[in-house]
Design a protein around this motif. Structure first.
Motif, PDB file in Angstrom:
ATOM      1  N   SER A  78      -4.723  -3.232  -1.969  1.00 56.91           N
ATOM      2  CA  SER A  78      -4.010  -3.331  -3.250  1.00 56.91           C
ATOM      3  C   SER A  78      -2.573  -3.797  -3.045  1.00 56.91           C
ATOM      4  CB  SER A  78      -4.037  -1.982  -3.971  1.00 56.91           C
ATOM      5  OG  SER A  78      -5.357  -1.615  -4.316  1.00 56.91           O
ATOM      6  N   LYS A  79      -1.962  -3.386  -1.941  1.00 49.72           N
ATOM      7  CA  LYS A  79      -0.607  -3.858  -1.647  1.00 49.72           C
ATOM      8  C   LYS A  79      -0.586  -5.376  -1.498  1.00 49.72           C
ATOM      9  CE  LYS A  79       1.045   0.300   0.726  1.00 49.72           C
ATOM     10  NZ  LYS A  79       1.460   0.881   2.019  1.00 49.72           N
ATOM     11  N   GLN A  80      -1.581  -5.900  -0.782  1.00 46.16           N
ATOM     12  CA  GLN A  80      -1.648  -7.351  -0.605  1.00 46.16           C
ATOM     13  C   GLN A  80      -1.802  -8.060  -1.943  1.00 46.16           C
ATOM     14  OE1 GLN A  80      -4.786  -7.150   2.631  1.00 46.16           O
ATOM     15  NE2 GLN A  80      -3.579  -8.880   3.355  1.00 46.16           N
ATOM     16  N   TRP A 106       8.049  -6.969  -0.136  1.00 46.68           N
ATOM     17  CA  TRP A 106       7.419  -6.676   1.150  1.00 46.68           C
ATOM     18  C   TRP A 106       7.745  -5.249   1.618  1.00 46.68           C
ATOM     19  CZ3 TRP A 106      11.140  -5.510   4.690  1.00 46.68           C
ATOM     20  CH2 TRP A 106      12.408  -6.090   4.529  1.00 46.68           C
ATOM     21  N   SER A 107       8.752  -4.635   1.001  1.00 48.53           N
ATOM     22  CA  SER A 107       9.090  -3.255   1.370  1.00 48.53           C
ATOM     23  C   SER A 107       7.995  -2.269   0.969  1.00 48.53           C
ATOM     24  CB  SER A 107      10.414  -2.843   0.725  1.00 48.53           C
ATOM     25  OG  SER A 107      10.321  -2.926  -0.696  1.00 48.53           O
ATOM     26  N   ILE A 108       6.994  -2.740   0.215  1.00 49.11           N
ATOM     27  CA  ILE A 108       5.898  -1.857  -0.169  1.00 49.11           C
ATOM     28  C   ILE A 108       5.008  -1.523   1.018  1.00 49.11           C
ATOM     29  CG2 ILE A 108       4.247  -3.689  -0.766  1.00 49.11           C
ATOM     30  CD1 ILE A 108       3.314  -2.025  -3.103  1.00 49.11           C
ATOM     31  N   PHE A 109       5.067  -2.341   2.056  1.00 47.62           N
ATOM     32  CA  PHE A 109       4.174  -2.151   3.200  1.00 47.62           C
ATOM     33  C   PHE A 109       4.757  -1.145   4.195  1.00 47.62           C
ATOM     34  CE2 PHE A 109       3.325  -6.476   1.648  1.00 47.62           C
ATOM     35  CZ  PHE A 109       1.961  -6.370   1.403  1.00 47.62           C
ATOM     36  N   PRO A 120       5.295  -0.050   8.186  1.00 50.49           N
ATOM     37  CA  PRO A 120       5.595  -0.915   9.341  1.00 50.49           C
ATOM     38  C   PRO A 120       4.338  -1.524   9.969  1.00 50.49           C
ATOM     39  CG  PRO A 120       6.925   1.066   9.438  1.00 50.49           C
ATOM     40  CD  PRO A 120       5.969   1.254   8.303  1.00 50.49           C
ATOM     41  N   GLU A 121       3.293  -0.709  10.128  1.00 47.50           N
ATOM     42  CA  GLU A 121       2.060  -1.217  10.735  1.00 47.50           C
ATOM     43  C   GLU A 121       1.414  -2.288   9.860  1.00 47.50           C
ATOM     44  OE1 GLU A 121       2.963   2.881  12.125  1.00 47.50           O
ATOM     45  OE2 GLU A 121       2.801   1.935  10.153  1.00 47.50           O
ATOM     46  N   GLU A 122       1.476  -2.099   8.544  1.00 49.72           N
ATOM     47  CA  GLU A 122       0.900  -3.082   7.628  1.00 49.72           C
ATOM     48  C   GLU A 122       1.701  -4.377   7.639  1.00 49.72           C
ATOM     49  OE1 GLU A 122      -0.926  -0.009   4.277  1.00 49.72           O
ATOM     50  OE2 GLU A 122       1.154  -0.689   4.132  1.00 49.72           O
ATOM     51  N   LEU A 123       3.023  -4.260   7.647  1.00 48.89           N
ATOM     52  CA  LEU A 123       3.870  -5.450   7.679  1.00 48.89           C
ATOM     53  C   LEU A 123       3.656  -6.215   8.979  1.00 48.89           C
ATOM     54  CD1 LEU A 123       6.024  -6.978   6.089  1.00 48.89           C
ATOM     55  CD2 LEU A 123       7.771  -5.568   7.211  1.00 48.89           C
ATOM     56  N   GLN A 124       3.485  -5.481  10.058  1.00 47.68           N
ATOM     57  CA  GLN A 124       3.220  -6.117  11.347  1.00 47.68           C
ATOM     58  C   GLN A 124       1.922  -6.920  11.308  1.00 47.68           C
ATOM     59  OE1 GLN A 124       2.155  -3.526  14.693  1.00 47.68           O
ATOM     60  NE2 GLN A 124       3.585  -4.645  15.987  1.00 47.68           N
ATOM     61  N   GLU A 125       0.881  -6.339  10.730  1.00 49.34           N
ATOM     62  CA  GLU A 125      -0.401  -7.045  10.649  1.00 49.34           C
ATOM     63  C   GLU A 125      -0.332  -8.211   9.671  1.00 49.34           C
ATOM     64  OE1 GLU A 125      -4.093  -5.024  10.478  1.00 49.34           O
ATOM     65  OE2 GLU A 125      -3.355  -3.237  11.502  1.00 49.34           O
TER      66      GLU A 125
END
Length: 995
Positions: free
Chosen positions: A629-631, A866-869, A871-876
């Motif tokens: 959903s974040k994406q 992008w701050s919704i993610f 750290p692990e999600e932003l990395q991926e």
């Protein structure tokens, strides 16, 4: 029996004939009034008695001992307190009367509508406590003794001390010009004159508002008495503390010094004192078990009762008559200015005696049972409900955990509540519709509006623990009360909010889960309403409040390692909201394309706008949104940014197209970016000079792969590859800082364009972007050897072994602290060293580099959502998934002009799975333009295999239509040919989609 001693007074006080007064040792007189003395008090000018509800007042004139008796015809008086100038009386009905002349008694009209349960009187000020826990004061305020803030004027009418409105007060006391209250959990607050330290705060500064006496924490204080300029407290075990003026020995510390902190009266240690009272310059204590009274302080007029006429700084027993040790027990001690009194009652009377109505009305299981039984009239029950549930003080004093005196441990760590009792009591209360309806009405209309945003004392915060449990049992008005409670929590001052969060962190598991579910459920219902087409500012306003509370709970669970998984906070109704938004957008687009607008046009636009507004709220609460959903949210907001803020000027001049050579990707890109013609709010278009490919994401994907490699191989050494194969900024590169800016721009552009970079940054980078602090675990991921050494340093138990590490406060010659090279790392300071080491690696050593990178990242990705993610999600999202599930690639594949059962396809998968891991990644690069796996796996970007049936298959290589994720596979006659052609294609592919 009444005993008295001290300055001369009229024999018998008019209660008995003078010849009926018995004279004992040390000037002590005793008498037996014909009518029972219900209460009495002595002040500077008056001595008062209550007998049969009637008041008798005696004027004390020390200069000539001319005592005059006056009788007031006021029936129903149960309490009298004499002060410096007059007296205050309390009737059986809770009305307050004040007297400044022996023959004049007036009602205090400003308290007419209050039921007062306690009164206190100082030299020039008075106090009254109501049954709902509200404290009122009146009189002079020369030293702040009214507690109404500095410069508040003298007041003849009762004023509410609002700062104490949430404290469940057990007792009030007034001294010369200072005041005290004691809470039900033994917490002490003092204010007013402090010239001798009589407030126990460690100084001699007056206080104009109630101030917590921290040094009496956890002393189990059960009573307080204020003297002229000193104070005494009594603990549950019988320990006496005194503080303030000691010039007359009234503190009992074997000295005549003032004490600015509460100090134990050592001479009374182990005596189990049952009562303590302070006069102007002396102190009396009683011990019920031995029926002894001790005194210390000024003895000039014999008011210590031990035959001495000098001041005494240690306690001595009073020479009580022999009758006091037989059938009588001490009922009350009174210490006046120059007099002392002891009221005795017979043992049987003492056991039967109670003091109803002297405490704040609080809720307990017994009261609820009485309400449920219906034995009382409904009007009485309603009045009690109103009293308890309209007052934060009453609520905060309810359901205390009295077993093992647990509630006396109340602090920022312990709330003092009996959670099991609360749960069972509220469950019973909710069974009766009439009762719970009345409770809800009072809470909503009176209690919640009265809550103070900056409460005094931690006890005031219990209400925020009790109300969620009450609301949890409701069926009606649940969302309204939940919203009102959320509003009050969000209004709390930061310090109070921190204490509440500590209380949450200590809640039993089922309570914490219930608290989370309460706000989670209400949030989910509101999102569901928006998904179903409901609109309105009220919905989003409520949602934001609930999510803010849910965020606080989530942070508590994370920091306290509580057993509530992050997935429990995810609100699955967000998926429905996104479906509604997608449907709305599709409908609007179709209407625009077909120009077929209908009557629902405006409503649909409003719904879409409302969905977008709801999504922008969700961006601030990432814990509630699942990764998929974040994406989708990020993509929708990208679309809105593109539609709402187009950049036609920059688009027109260069078309937002990047023309580059494969041999000079980095140089060409930097030259393009420096022209500042690129519109970062629009999609990137890439053209490789000399190639015919059209960029439909495929060329852009390949571009980011190539420029990533260029940065890694850059001669200016922007990045360092560590032994873990992970990448970090080069701390030695401090000159070419603009390179870090453009590196950030490239990474931001990749994220905004939903593409990947081929740089394996440490997770620490994404933590820093999200303003989170990297830890030793992040250092272990980046540099395992360094981290293991530091962990060994922390885990070592022997001081000698720690010294053998021979570390000082430096890292690679850089000082972590001033003179760090001269300070050895020891067992005592090793944690500080490790923390500074980690901070140096990830922060200080690359401060400029990261600053420029971060600025560039924000430029390259103009959508800050992008701050919704995490750290692990932003990395991926930026680097792709680290998991390569090759079976999933096969399972998700689709076929054109062929099927999975064809010999060619079987041979393809046989060859594919024979490939090395490196060659499999080359295949991904050949097919997609990047070897990075999408977040969520290959199912998010499935492979399409299309059969090319041609006569010259043996002369053709496989082709990749990168923009369409399609592999064009000639119909090879055998598996060996397929193998050779495929390996050649993925190995020597240099031009887009071809070998």
């Amino acid at each position: 029996m009444l005993c008295y001693w001290g300055a001369r007074v009229i024999e018998g006080f008019g209660l008995v004939q003078p010849d009926q007064v018995k004279h004992g040792h040390s000037g002590i007189r005793s008498m037996w009034p014909t009518s029972k003395v219900q209460d009495m008090s002595a002040g500077r000018s008056f001595l008062g008695f209550i007998q049969d509800g009637k008041v008798s007042v005696l004027r004390l004139r020390s200069e000539d001992c001319d005592c005059h008796l006056e009788t007031l015809d006021n029936d129903g008086i149960r309490r009298i307190v004499c002060g410096g100038d007059g007296a205050v009386l309390l009737s059986d009905s809770g009305k307050v009367l004040f007297m400044d002349k022996p023959t004049v008694c007036k009602p205090l009209k400003s308290l007419d509508n209050r039921q007062v349960i306690q009164i206190a009187c100082g030299d020039h000020h008075s106090m009254a406590l109501t049954n709902d826990g509200q404290l009122f004061v009146w009189g002079e305020n020369s030293h702040g003794q009214l507690g109404l803030k500095k410069d508040h004027p003298t007041s003849l009418s009762a004023q509410h001390v609002q700062s104490l409105s949430g404290i469940p007060v057990a007792q009030i006391s007034a001294g010369g010009d200072h005041s005290f209250v004691l809470s039900l959990s033994g917490v002490v607050f003092g204010w007013g004159k402090n010239s001798a330290g009589q407030l126990g705060l460690g100084d001699t500064t007056d206080r104009h508002v109630p101030t917590l006496v921290k040094s009496l924490h956890w002393k189990k204080t059960v009573s307080i008495s204020c003297g002229g300029e000193h104070t005494a407290t009594l603990s549950k075990g019988g320990t006496v503390f005194t503080f303030g003026s000691g010039c007359h020995g009234q503190l009992g510390h074997k000295s005549f010094k003032d004490e600015h902190h509460p100090r134990v009266v050592a001479e009374l240690w182990g005596s189990k004192v049952s009562h303590v009272t302070c006069g102007r310059h002396h102190t009396l204590v009683s011990v019920a078990s031995s029926k002894l009274i001790y005194s210390f302080g000024c003895e000039i007029q014999g008011h210590l009762g031990n035959g001495e006429l000098t001041t005494q700084s240690v306690s001595f027993p009073v020479d009580l008559p022999n009758e006091c040790n037989d059938e009588y027990t001490i009922d009350k001690l009174i210490a006046g200015e120059n007099h002392s009194f002891a009221l005795f009652v017979k043992e049987l009377e003492s056991k039967a005696k109670s003091n109803p109505g002297s405490g704040v009305l609080t809720l307990n299981d017994r009261i609820i049972d009485r309400w449920l039984s219906g034995t009382d009239a409904w009007a009485i029950i309603k009045q009690e409900i109103n009293t308890v549930f309209s007052s934060a003080a009453s609520v905060n004093g309810s359901f205390l955990k009295t077993s093992w005196d647990n509630h006396y441990q109340t602090s920022e760590e312990h709330c003092g509540l009996d959670f099991d009792l609360v749960k069972t009591s509220f469950a019973k209360l909710s069974e009766n519709k009439s009762l719970i309806s009345e409770v809800v009405k009072v809470v909503q209309q009176a209690l919640l509006p009265s809550l103070n945003a900056n409460p005094t004392g931690v006890e005031s915060l219990r209400v925020y623990l009790l109300l969620p449990e009450l609301i949890r049992h409701l069926k009606k008005q649940k969302i309204e009360l939940t919203e009102a409670l959320a509003s009050k929590i969000l209004q709390l001052e930061p310090d109070a909010c921190k204490v509440l969060e500590k209380y949450w962190s200590k809640l039993p598991d089922d309570w914490l889960k219930s608290l989370m579910k309460l706000f989670h459920k209400e949030s989910a219902e509101l999102i569901g309403q928006v998904s179903c087409g409901e609109m309105g500012y009220d919905l989003t306003r409520r949602l934001k409040k609930f999510l803010q509370i849910l965020q606080m709970i989530n942070q508590v669970c994370c920091s306290a390692n509580r057993d509530i998984a992050n997935r429990d906070f995810i609100i699955h109704e967000i998926h429905d909201l996104l479906v509604t938004l997608e449907t709305t957008l599709r409908t609007v687009v179709l209407w625009i394309l077909w120009a077929a607008f209908n009557d629902d046009w405006e409503d649909t636009l409003k719904l879409g706008d409302h969905c977008f507004k709801t999504i922008t709220i969700l961006v601030k609460f990432p814990f509630a949104v699942d990764t998929v959903s974040k994406q989708r949210i990020f993509s929708y907001l990208e679309w809105e940014l593109l539609v709402s803020f187009p950049d036609p000027d920059k688009m027109a001049s260069h078309g937002n197209i990047l023309h580059i050579n494969r041999e000079s990707v980095l140089t060409d890109t930097l030259k393009y970016l420096r022209q500042q013609t690129h519109s970062f709010r629009n999609p990137l278009q890439v053209v490789f000079i000399g190639e015919n490919g059209v960029d439909m994401r495929g060329l852009s994907a390949e571009f980011f792969s190539l420029i990533s490699e260029s940065f890694l191989k850059c001669e200016r050494k922007v990045l360092e590859v560590h032994e873990s194969s992970l990448v970090w900024f080069n701390p030695d590169n401090t000159k070419d800082t603009r390179d870090f800016y453009y590196l950030g721009v490239i990474c931001g552009m990749a994220l905004f364009n939903d593409l990947y970079i081929n740089i394996d940054f440490s997770l620490a980078l994404y933590k820093k972007l999200l303003q989170l602090s990297p830890t030793l675990n992040d250092l272990e991921e980046l540099s395992p050897l360094e981290a293991r050494t530091l962990k060994s340093l922390l885990e070592e138990d022997e001081e000698e072994v720690v010294d053998m590490f021979s570390f000082d406060f430096t890292v690679k010659g850089k000082k972590l602290i001033p003179n760090g090279d001269q300070i050895p790392v020891t067992k005592a300071n090793r944690q500080k060293y490790v923390d500074l080491y980690v901070d140096f690696v990830f922060n200080k050593s690359v401060k400029k580099q990261f600053k420029h990178f971060s600025e560039g990242f924000s430029t390259g990705c103009p959508l800050d959502a992008w701050s919704i993610f995490h750290p692990e999600e932003l990395q991926e999202l930026l680097q792709g998934s680290p998991e390569y599930d090759w079976k999933e690639l096969q399972q998700c594949a689709s076929y054109e002009r062929c099927s999975a059962s064809d010999e060619l396809i079987k041979n393809f998968w046989t060859v594919f799975f024979e490939l090395s891991e490196e060659n499999k990644k080359k295949f991904l690069m050949f097919l997609y333009g990047t070897y990075r796996v999408p977040l969520g796996g290959f199912s998010k970007r499935p492979l399409k295999i299309s059969l090319l049936d041609c006569g010259d298959a043996k002369d053709r290589s496989p082709e990749a239509q990168t923009c369409f994720d399609r592999l064009i596979l000639p119909k090879y006659s055998d598996i060996n040919t397929l193998r050779d052609k495929l390996i050649h294609a993925i190995t020597y592919c240099k031009v887009f989609g071809r070998a």
